[in-house]
Design an enzyme around this catalytic site. Structure first.
Site, PDB file in Angstrom:
ATOM      1  N   LYS A 203       6.018  -8.758 -23.827  1.00 22.75           N
ATOM      2  CA  LYS A 203       7.423  -8.881 -23.438  1.00 22.75           C
ATOM      3  C   LYS A 203       7.558  -8.073 -22.143  1.00 22.75           C
ATOM      4  O   LYS A 203       7.528  -6.843 -22.144  1.00 22.75           O
ATOM      5  CB  LYS A 203       8.323  -8.319 -24.538  1.00 22.75           C
ATOM      6  CG  LYS A 203       9.766  -8.143 -24.161  1.00 22.75           C
ATOM      7  CD  LYS A 203      10.602  -9.293 -24.652  1.00 22.75           C
ATOM      8  CE  LYS A 203      12.095  -9.117 -24.433  1.00 22.75           C
ATOM      9  NZ  LYS A 203      12.552  -8.927 -23.084  1.00 22.75           N
TER      10      LYS A 203
ATOM     11  N   CYS B  60       2.569  38.674 -26.143  1.00 21.13           N
ATOM     12  CA  CYS B  60       3.165  38.039 -27.325  1.00 21.13           C
ATOM     13  C   CYS B  60       4.659  38.362 -27.375  1.00 21.13           C
ATOM     14  O   CYS B  60       5.036  39.544 -27.307  1.00 21.13           O
ATOM     15  CB  CYS B  60       2.479  38.551 -28.589  1.00 21.13           C
ATOM     16  SG  CYS B  60       3.329  38.029 -30.087  1.00 21.13           S
TER      17      CYS B  60
ATOM     18  N   CYS C 246      -1.869  35.179 -29.896  1.00 20.00           N
ATOM     19  CA  CYS C 246      -1.687  36.613 -30.081  1.00 20.00           C
ATOM     20  C   CYS C 246      -2.791  37.048 -31.051  1.00 20.00           C
ATOM     21  O   CYS C 246      -2.930  36.462 -32.126  1.00 20.00           O
ATOM     22  CB  CYS C 246      -0.304  36.881 -30.682  1.00 20.00           C
ATOM     23  SG  CYS C 246      -0.167  38.500 -31.431  1.00 20.00           S
TER      24      CYS C 246
ATOM     25  N   GLU D 107       2.686 -12.955 -26.794  1.00 20.29           N
ATOM     26  CA  GLU D 107       2.502 -12.519 -25.405  1.00 20.29           C
ATOM     27  C   GLU D 107       3.175 -11.172 -25.212  1.00 20.29           C
ATOM     28  O   GLU D 107       3.891 -10.694 -26.091  1.00 20.29           O
ATOM     29  CB  GLU D 107       3.222 -13.481 -24.447  1.00 20.29           C
ATOM     30  CG  GLU D 107       2.873 -14.911 -24.594  1.00 20.29           C
ATOM     31  CD  GLU D 107       3.824 -15.801 -23.793  1.00 20.29           C
ATOM     32  OE1 GLU D 107       3.449 -16.943 -23.537  1.00 20.29           O
ATOM     33  OE2 GLU D 107       4.936 -15.349 -23.435  1.00 20.29           O
TER      34      GLU D 107
ATOM     35  N   CYS E  97       5.096  40.918 -30.589  1.00 25.16           N
ATOM     36  CA  CYS E  97       4.530  42.268 -30.699  1.00 25.16           C
ATOM     37  C   CYS E  97       4.047  42.821 -29.365  1.00 25.16           C
ATOM     38  O   CYS E  97       3.531  43.941 -29.317  1.00 25.16           O
ATOM     39  CB  CYS E  97       3.398  42.271 -31.713  1.00 25.16           C
ATOM     40  SG  CYS E  97       1.955  41.354 -31.155  1.00 25.16           S
TER      41      CYS E  97
HETATM   42  S1  IVH Z   1      10.390 -16.563 -23.452  1.00 26.29           S
HETATM   43  C1  IVH Z   1      13.656 -19.093 -24.866  1.00 26.29           C
HETATM   44  N1  IVH Z   1       8.498 -14.806 -23.058  1.00 26.29           N
HETATM   45  O1  IVH Z   1      13.028 -11.628 -22.069  1.00 26.29           O
HETATM   46  C2  IVH Z   1      12.585 -18.195 -24.517  1.00 26.29           C
HETATM   47  N2  IVH Z   1      10.682 -14.277 -22.331  1.00 26.29           N
HETATM   48  O2  IVH Z   1      15.250 -10.960 -23.711  1.00 26.29           O
HETATM   49  C3  IVH Z   1      12.966 -17.212 -23.512  1.00 26.29           C
HETATM   50  N3  IVH Z   1      10.873 -12.093 -21.273  1.00 26.29           N
HETATM   51  O3  IVH Z   1      15.151 -13.990 -20.676  1.00 26.29           O
HETATM   52  C4  IVH Z   1      11.933 -16.683 -22.699  1.00 26.29           C
HETATM   53  N4  IVH Z   1       8.763 -11.525 -21.444  1.00 26.29           N
HETATM   54  O4  IVH Z   1      13.344 -13.021 -19.164  1.00 26.29           O
HETATM   55  C5  IVH Z   1       9.798 -15.102 -22.897  1.00 26.29           C
HETATM   56  N5  IVH Z   1       6.717 -13.349 -22.764  1.00 26.29           N
HETATM   57  C6  IVH Z   1       8.010 -13.636 -22.604  1.00 26.29           C
HETATM   58  C7  IVH Z   1       8.900 -12.744 -21.997  1.00 26.29           C
HETATM   59  C8  IVH Z   1      10.237 -13.090 -21.887  1.00 26.29           C
HETATM   60  C9  IVH Z   1       9.952 -11.156 -21.004  1.00 26.29           C
HETATM   61  C10 IVH Z   1      12.290 -11.987 -20.929  1.00 26.29           C
HETATM   62  C11 IVH Z   1      12.895 -13.265 -20.428  1.00 26.29           C
HETATM   63  C12 IVH Z   1      14.059 -13.522 -21.326  1.00 26.29           C
HETATM   64  C13 IVH Z   1      14.307 -12.168 -21.903  1.00 26.29           C
HETATM   65  C14 IVH Z   1      15.023 -12.225 -23.215  1.00 26.29           C
END
Ligand code: IVH
Length: 671
Positions: free
Chosen positions: A113, A405, A423, A111, A408
């Site tokens: 982040k 330039c 130039c 997924e 030159c």
């Molecule tokens: S899973 C135990 N999925 O990243 C699993 N977290 O750095 C924890 N976060 O605290 C969460 N996107 O707030 C998960 N697709 C995603 C996420 C995600 C962002 C955040 C979340 C977590 C933090 C950790």
């Protein structure tokens, strides 16, 4: 306390402070990337020191809570994620899981982040009862009142088979465009601006007066859940689809796969596309799909073993613009270059970066002392990304692109395609001459050892050198008298000239640095016309018809070879200095067979009847291969002997071509 322990304590203190700024105040003063660097440094030192610090930020999640909001205890702790930044480290995670399962089919869900605020929503009988921030992982601030302003969170879930008690977890975000809009408004009203969309989302959720939230367009994306005494499914992916049906958003980009190739492709796809997404994303998260396997894998003190965040390199750093200089290239193109207070990005200090062209410079509207953000594009090339739009009194001198330039003083021409200013004083612009000469003697062309810009610039400025011929008559005394040129350098250069007897036709064409005639075009010309005499007689139509080279490049090339001066230089090189320009020859058949291992990245595993490992490696290296010791996406051939190691399984998983000893012997005997 010894030195290491002192360092550990200092880092712990610093991280606790940054956690507080990030989690409690929502006002971090360092970037996520800088935080990660500190965090990893501390982790490494603690590991080295072999002492367990239970209250270290490496073992606790989030921050101690200083908030004035009341606190809610989560029903189950909210964990964090382990971060990785490199493919190698990610493959470690992947292979560890496969090894643990001892088979090759483990399904993963990948997924986005999301760079937002983690929240926990407690639903009882399908009705939202409580909402909290992550806080310290055990307890979080009560934000129930505010969460009702997040439209994408259902207050009552409609659907069948809904657990009596559950926690829905995810991220609250704000659209990039809404963040920009609000900042513009704040700027107009002379209010403080938010430094990122994440901080705006955080500030909004922690508002004491929920009425302030009315115009903040927050939204929620679910990435986790906990159910109690209830069975939904064994697959995380299937449950996510159910949650989606209940009315929650889930990751807009998502894949379900066991293939490492597909996961890595997903990573690079998101890395390239993330700027097109409507909200901030700083990596991808890869999670084991099977909930039973997750249980077996378990959790560490702050993060689970079944998931990992594979983050994008976040290379943006703020610095101050000192000056902009304008560089003249060998083709006459003028490039503005920003010089700024040095900053370290992923271990490298950078102090200047290209501003590309007039168009880019004007768009940034730069002034001396502007605060600018710089990054390393593709993790390598320094780049100015944007500038901070705040008013400082010191912003006095606006930077303008020159009309003439800088070397030159000739007037500049602009090409519409590349938006570059040029130039056009090809023969007399000293900067162009210097750059062309550097190119002529560089590795890609004539390859005269140690004859670099320092020496060439001095010879042009002090000795009036203007073309390659001047250099062929160089003597020791002239060289040795230059600044920073010792005896050794002088000797190296002269020996290199002495040894220089012949050059391939394509390299010869390339060495003149004709605009648009790079390695590909030079090769095409050499391949099609075979020898220099033919090439010197070429007409425009010959080139366009035979090579399919564009009109502009053809014109540049023909102008160059028809010019008297240039022809003189070529004839002198051949007749006076005996340079042999080798005619183009097709590679013989043997060479083709020879090339089976050429440029291949090879991994060797197992024992071989006829060769020791060392002999085998040397043989392959001599045939032009690169040998790797560990498996990765870069490896494109595995040679398998008897009793191969586990690497062979991972190679299969990565879909890498494998050849066994017998086939290998057949291939190598043909060389
Ligand atoms: S899973 C135990 N999925 O990243 C699993 N977290 O750095 C924890 N976060 O605290 C969460 N996107 O707030 C998960 N697709 C995603 C996420 C995600 C962002 C955040 C979340 C977590 C933090 C950790």
């Amino acid at each position: 306390m010894n030195k290491i322990e002192k360092k550990i304590k200092l880092l712990q203190k610093s991280l606790i402070y940054h956690n507080y700024l990030y989690f409690c105040l929502g006002k971090p003063v360092i970037s996520d990337h800088e935080y990660d660097i500190l965090f990893n440094k501390l982790k490494l030192l603690e590991k080295k020191y072999k002492k367990i610090y239970f209250s270290s930020p490496t073992r606790t999640i989030g921050s101690k809570i200083f908030s004035k909001l009341s606190l809610n205890k989560h029903l189950t702790p909210m964990l964090s994620l382990e971060n990785v930044f490199t493919e190698k480290k990610f493959l470690n995670f992947y292979t560890k899981i496969l090894k643990y399962k001892n088979e090759f089919l483990v399904n993963f869900v990948c997924e986005l982040k999301l760079d937002g605020i983690a929240v926990n929503l407690i639903y009882k009988n399908g009705v939202l009862r409580k909402a909290s921030t992550r806080g310290d992982g055990e307890k979080g601030e009560d934000i129930t009142q505010n969460i009702f302003f997040v439209k994408s969170i259902p207050i009552k879930i409609n659907g069948k088979n809904i657990p009596k008690l559950m926690e829905i977890r995810g991220e609250v975000l704000i659209l990039k465009k809404d963040f920009i809009k609000l900042n513009k408004k704040n700027s107009f009203l002379k209010r403080n601006k938010f430094s990122s969309a994440r901080n705006l989302a955080s500030g909004s959720l922690l508002q004491k007066n929920f009425l302030n939230l009315k115009n903040r367009k927050l939204f929620f994306i679910c990435h986790g859940f906990e159910v109690f005494n209830f069975f939904l499914d064994n697959s995380y992916y299937n449950i996510l689809l159910k949650i989606k049906k209940w009315g929650f958003n889930i990751s807009e980009k998502i894949i379900y796969s066991s293939s490492i190739k597909k996961i890595l492709k997903f990573y690079s796809q998101i890395k390239n596309e993330r700027f097109l997404l409507n909200y901030d994303v700083d990596g991808i998260v890869i999670k084991v799909d099977d909930l039973k396997l997750r249980k077996k894998l378990g959790v560490r003190s702050r993060s689970p073993r079944w998931a990992i965040a594979y983050k994008f390199p976040n290379q943006e750093k703020k610095t101050i613009l000192k000056k902009v200089t304008f560089h003249v290239g060998r083709t006459g193109s003028i490039t503005p270059v920003a010089h700024f207070v040095p900053v370290k990005i992923s271990g490298i200090t950078i102090k200047k970066a290209s501003l590309h062209n007039k168009f880019f410079l004007d768009k940034l509207n730069l002034h001396i002392n502007d605060r600018i953000f710089v990054c390393r594009a593709g993790d390598v090339i320094p780049q100015v990304v944007r500038k901070e739009t705040i008013n400082t009194k010191k912003r006095l001198i606006r930077i303008h692109f020159p009309e003439k330039c800088p070397s030159c003083r000739s007037f500049l021409e602009i090409t519409s395609k590349s938006k570059k200013n040029f130039c056009t004083n090809y023969f007399f612009c000293l900067e162009q001459i210097k750059k062309r000469l550097v190119y002529f003697f560089s590795k890609t062309s004539f390859k005269i050892k140690d004859l670099g810009p320092n020496i060439i610039n001095q010879l042009v400025d002090k000795m009036g050198f203007r073309n390659p011929i001047d250099f062929f008559g160089l003597d020791f005394h002239t060289l040795n008298n230059l600044k920073n040129v010792g005896k050794k350098f002088s000797k190296n250069i002269l020996t290199s000239f002495k040894k220089f007897k012949s050059i391939n036709l394509d390299k010869f064409i390339l060495s003149f640095g004709i605009h648009g005639v790079g390695q590909v075009v030079s090769k095409k010309i050499a391949k099609n016309f075979k020898n220099l005499n033919k090439i010197l007689d070429l007409k425009e139509e010959d080139l366009i018809e035979v090579c399919g080279i564009g009109k502009k490049i053809t014109k540049n090339f023909i102008n160059f070879i028809q010019n008297k001066n240039n022809r003189n230089i070529i004839f002198k090189l051949i007749n006076n200095y005996n340079i042999h320009v080798k005619s183009y020859k097709k590679k013989d058949k043997n060479n083709k067979k020879f090339s089976f291992f050429l440029n291949k990245t090879i991994l060797i595993t197992g024992v071989f009847k006829d060769f020791s490992r060392k002999v085998l490696c040397n043989k392959l290296k001599n045939l032009g291969a690169e040998i790797k010791k560990s498996i990765s996406k870069k490896v494109n051939l595995v040679i398998q002997g008897k009793n191969p190691g586990k690497k062979i399984f991972y190679a299969k998983k990565l879909g890498i071509k494998i050849i066994k000893e017998n086939d290998f012997l057949k291939k190598i005997s043909k060389n």
